[in-house]
Motif scaffolding. Structure first.
Motif, PDB file in Angstrom:
ATOM      1  N   GLU A  45       0.868  -1.189   0.000  1.00 11.66           N
ATOM      2  CA  GLU A  45       0.000   0.000   0.000  1.00 11.66           C
ATOM      3  C   GLU A  45       0.896   1.227   0.000  1.00 11.66           C
ATOM      4  OE1 GLU A  45      -3.548   0.378   1.228  1.00 11.66           O
ATOM      5  OE2 GLU A  45      -4.025  -1.727   0.896  1.00 11.66           O
ATOM      6  N   ASP A  47       1.062   5.712  -0.581  1.00  9.02           N
ATOM      7  CA  ASP A  47       0.342   6.978  -0.616  1.00  9.02           C
ATOM      8  C   ASP A  47       0.665   7.784  -1.868  1.00  9.02           C
ATOM      9  OD1 ASP A  47      -1.010   6.910   2.023  1.00  9.02           O
ATOM     10  OD2 ASP A  47       1.052   6.716   2.713  1.00  9.02           O
ATOM     11  N   ARG A  68      -1.714   3.706 -12.803  1.00 11.86           N
ATOM     12  CA  ARG A  68      -3.013   4.375 -12.928  1.00 11.86           C
ATOM     13  C   ARG A  68      -4.119   3.415 -13.373  1.00 11.86           C
ATOM     14  NH1 ARG A  68      -2.845  10.114 -13.268  1.00 11.86           N
ATOM     15  NH2 ARG A  68      -1.851  10.773 -11.335  1.00 11.86           N
ATOM     16  N   ARG A  70      -4.322   0.353 -12.370  1.00 15.70           N
ATOM     17  CA  ARG A  70      -4.668  -0.345 -11.124  1.00 15.70           C
ATOM     18  C   ARG A  70      -5.371   0.565 -10.129  1.00 15.70           C
ATOM     19  NH1 ARG A  70       0.955  -3.517  -9.693  1.00 15.70           N
ATOM     20  NH2 ARG A  70       1.243  -4.498 -11.719  1.00 15.70           N
ATOM     21  N   CYS A  71      -4.979   1.851 -10.147  1.00 18.89           N
ATOM     22  CA  CYS A  71      -5.479   2.799  -9.142  1.00 18.89           C
ATOM     23  C   CYS A  71      -5.631   4.182  -9.788  1.00 18.89           C
ATOM     24  CB  CYS A  71      -4.503   2.834  -7.974  1.00 18.89           C
ATOM     25  SG  CYS A  71      -5.093   3.790  -6.570  1.00 18.89           S
ATOM     26  N   PHE A  74      -4.125   7.914  -8.757  1.00 12.32           N
ATOM     27  CA  PHE A  74      -3.079   7.724  -7.754  1.00 12.32           C
ATOM     28  C   PHE A  74      -2.048   8.848  -7.871  1.00 12.32           C
ATOM     29  CE2 PHE A  74       0.870   5.870  -6.153  1.00 12.32           C
ATOM     30  CZ  PHE A  74       0.437   5.378  -4.930  1.00 12.32           C
ATOM     31  N   ARG A 120      -4.839  14.430  -6.230  1.00 12.10           N
ATOM     32  CA  ARG A 120      -5.667  13.232  -6.033  1.00 12.10           C
ATOM     33  C   ARG A 120      -6.898  13.582  -5.222  1.00 12.10           C
ATOM     34  NH1 ARG A 120      -4.507   7.443  -3.083  1.00 12.10           N
ATOM     35  NH2 ARG A 120      -6.418   6.517  -3.783  1.00 12.10           N
TER      36      ARG A 120
END
Length: 125
Positions: A45, A47, A68, A70-71, A74, A120
């Protein structure tokens, strides 16, 4: 503690970035290649990520795009020694990526990281 992924194939740059982040109370995971960076991202994980655009075996843009996918949204800081990062506008996955030109000062790095994390938050609202 905030956790940051640093992907850069230059050991000295990676070390400098990591020292600046650790002194400012970030936990840092270093990756010396795109493959190592994506593996670390998939296993932990984070940030935010700091990604060098020009990696030995692939483009940092590909790493950013994969993260990006995947998340979405981010927080990412893209670093490069190039004078212009115009190519960052070429993909929707690169939206809100904060660009930082090498060489940079520690304060510039921290400001870019804060800006990426703020982007974000703005995108999520």
């Amino acid at each position: 503690m905030r956790r940051i992924l640093v992907v850069d194939d230059q050991k000295d740059v990676r070390a400098m970035v990591s020292i600046v982040l650790r002194v400012n109370h970030y936990e840092v995971v270093e990756a010396d290649s795109a493959a190592a960076g994506l593996k670390a991202f998939g296993e932990g994980e984070f940030d935010a990520a700091i990604v060098d655009i020009f990696l030995a075996e692939t483009s940092g843009v590909e790493v950013i795009t994969a993260i990006r996918e995947r998340c979405p949204g981010f927080p990412i800081v893209a670093v490069s020694g190039m004078t212009a990062l115009d190519f960052m506008d070429e993909s929707p996955d690169l939206e809100n990526v904060v660009c930082l030109q090498k060489p940079f000062r520690p304060n510039d790095l921290l400001q870019a990281l804060k800006s990426a994390q703020s982007s974000r938050f703005q995108a999520a609202v």
